[in-house]
Design an enzyme around this catalytic site. Structure first.
Site, PDB file in Angstrom:
ATOM      1  N   ARG A 241      10.604   2.349   0.550  1.00  0.00           N
ATOM      2  CA  ARG A 241       9.480   1.713  -0.159  1.00  0.00           C
ATOM      3  C   ARG A 241       8.839   0.767   0.538  1.00  0.00           C
ATOM      4  O   ARG A 241       9.369   0.116   1.473  1.00  0.00           O
ATOM      5  CB  ARG A 241      10.745   1.082  -1.171  1.00  0.00           C
ATOM      6  N   GLU A 270       1.027  -0.349  -4.200  1.00  0.00           N
ATOM      7  CA  GLU A 270       0.526   1.019  -4.118  1.00  0.00           C
ATOM      8  C   GLU A 270      -0.085   0.956  -5.500  1.00  0.00           C
ATOM      9  O   GLU A 270       0.527   0.606  -6.609  1.00  0.00           O
ATOM     10  CB  GLU A 270       1.598   2.148  -4.089  1.00  0.00           C
ATOM     11  N   HIS A 288       1.738   7.759  -0.127  1.00  0.00           N
ATOM     12  CA  HIS A 288       3.247   8.059  -0.751  1.00  0.00           C
ATOM     13  C   HIS A 288       3.293   9.841  -1.346  1.00  0.00           C
ATOM     14  O   HIS A 288       3.271  10.001  -2.366  1.00  0.00           O
ATOM     15  CB  HIS A 288       3.141   7.070  -2.095  1.00  0.00           C
TER      16      HIS A 288
END
Ligand code: 8YV
Length: 327
Positions: A241, A270, A288
């Site tokens: 993360r 993000e 991601h």
């Protein structure tokens, strides 16, 4: 139409869908549920005030999770099924206290996320992006061979987080003859070398790969001191993360050459990635996509739906998060 309850099939229970789902997930869920997609609802709080008591099931993902205000507005909620292994965007303590099952998709994505970690590591070591550009731009023909890169073999790799995916990464590194160190809250029954200090591990490592869960307990675990310990010849890989790494400190270290390279699949805000990071040549950046292949997302989607259907049929779920395993 999904935002209006007038289109409901009365015999079917209602499910709130937060974020994306694959066609297959939608197909399977629509056979048993009235699906209400949050994306189609203009004012979710107002909508939930009206219909929240009808929602027994939520399907969401690791990125969107569920806002506490939404959870509170669904008094009869039974299951929150997360399409992803990471669930830091869901308040599992609040869910467990209410008897709500939170499920996720462990194991089915281990190999894929491990491949993504290696992809980023190899891209950094072998200058993949610069070499690709060397061919595309015509520089090869104009200027000659690209500069030499570095071998990814025989490296000391420090893995931050030795859970299921950490172990898959260590296994995939075996053909590279890597020496594996790891740091986690406690030592695990694995053959790799445990370091109880992250800074010490970084000091000894050529590469640090982050694959620890997100959330407050791991926020900015990789700070300026850890990056300095990894050093100018070091590489940081993050497939966990964005919150685990202090992004501002990372950018500064990469700019000053205090850290050599970074391969990142995850970011703090993000999908926003700072311009100061995007312009650097010593980084490889992915949007991601750690688990984002057709095959792995199909497996994750099936497990997400299976948890819901299992509960509908029997009242129990298949893969609860640890905080809800006792329910
Ligand atoms: C996505 C992930 O965040 O599994 C995870 O924890 O990081 C990803 O798969 C997401 O859950 C998929 O939409």
């Amino acid at each position: 139409a999904a935002s209006k309850c007038c289109g409901r099939r009365m015999s079917m229970p209602d499910l709130l869908l937060i974020g994306d789902a694959t066609e297959e997930m939608l197909h399977r869920l629509s056979e048993k549920f009235n699906i209400h997609a949050l994306a189609d609802i203009a004012d979710p709080i107002a909508w939930l005030a009206k219909y929240g008591d009808k929602i027994f099931y939520v399907a969401t993902n690791g990125h969107d999770g569920i806002l506490p205000a939404y959870m509170e507005a669904m008094p009869n909620l039974k299951v929150i099924s997360c399409y992803g292994v990471g669930y830091d965007a869901i308040d599992t303590a609040a869910a467990a206290a209410r008897g709500i099952h939170v499920t996720h998709t462990p194991n089915v994505l281990n190999a894929e996320v491990a491949s993504t970690a290696l992809l980023l590591m190899l891209a950094c070591y072998r200058n993949f992006l610069a070499e690709d550009a060397h061919v595309r731009s015509g520089a090869w023909e104009r200027e000659g061979n690209a500069p030499l890169s570095r071998s990814a073999d025989n490296q000391t790799v420090g893995i931050l987080g030795m859970g299921r995916i950490g172990q898959a990464i260590a296994q995939k590194l075996a053909p590279f003859n890597a020496k594996i160190l790891y740091h986690s809250r406690s030592a695990k029954p694995v053959e790799y070398i445990y370091c109880d200090s992250l800074i010490d591990m970084a000091r000894q490592s050529d590469v640090v790969i982050c694959i620890t869960p997100g959330g407050p307990a791991t926020r900015h675990l990789v700070n300026a001191d850890v990056l300095n310990a990894l050093g100018p010849n070091g590489t940081l890989i993050n497939v966990s993360r964005g919150s685990v790494v202090d992004e501002e400190a990372l950018i500064a270290a990469l700019q000053d050459g205090r850290l050599g390279w970074a391969g990142l699949d995850v970011f703090e805000q993000e999908p926003k990635v700072p311009e100061t990071l995007r312009v650097l040549s010593n980084v490889a950046l992915l949007p991601h996509v750690g688990s984002a292949t057709v095959e792995t997302r199909a497996a994750m989607g099936n497990l997400t739906v299976d948890n819901i259907l299992n509960h509908l049929a029997s009242g129990s779920v298949i893969s609860p998060v640890p905080e809800c395993a006792h329910l």
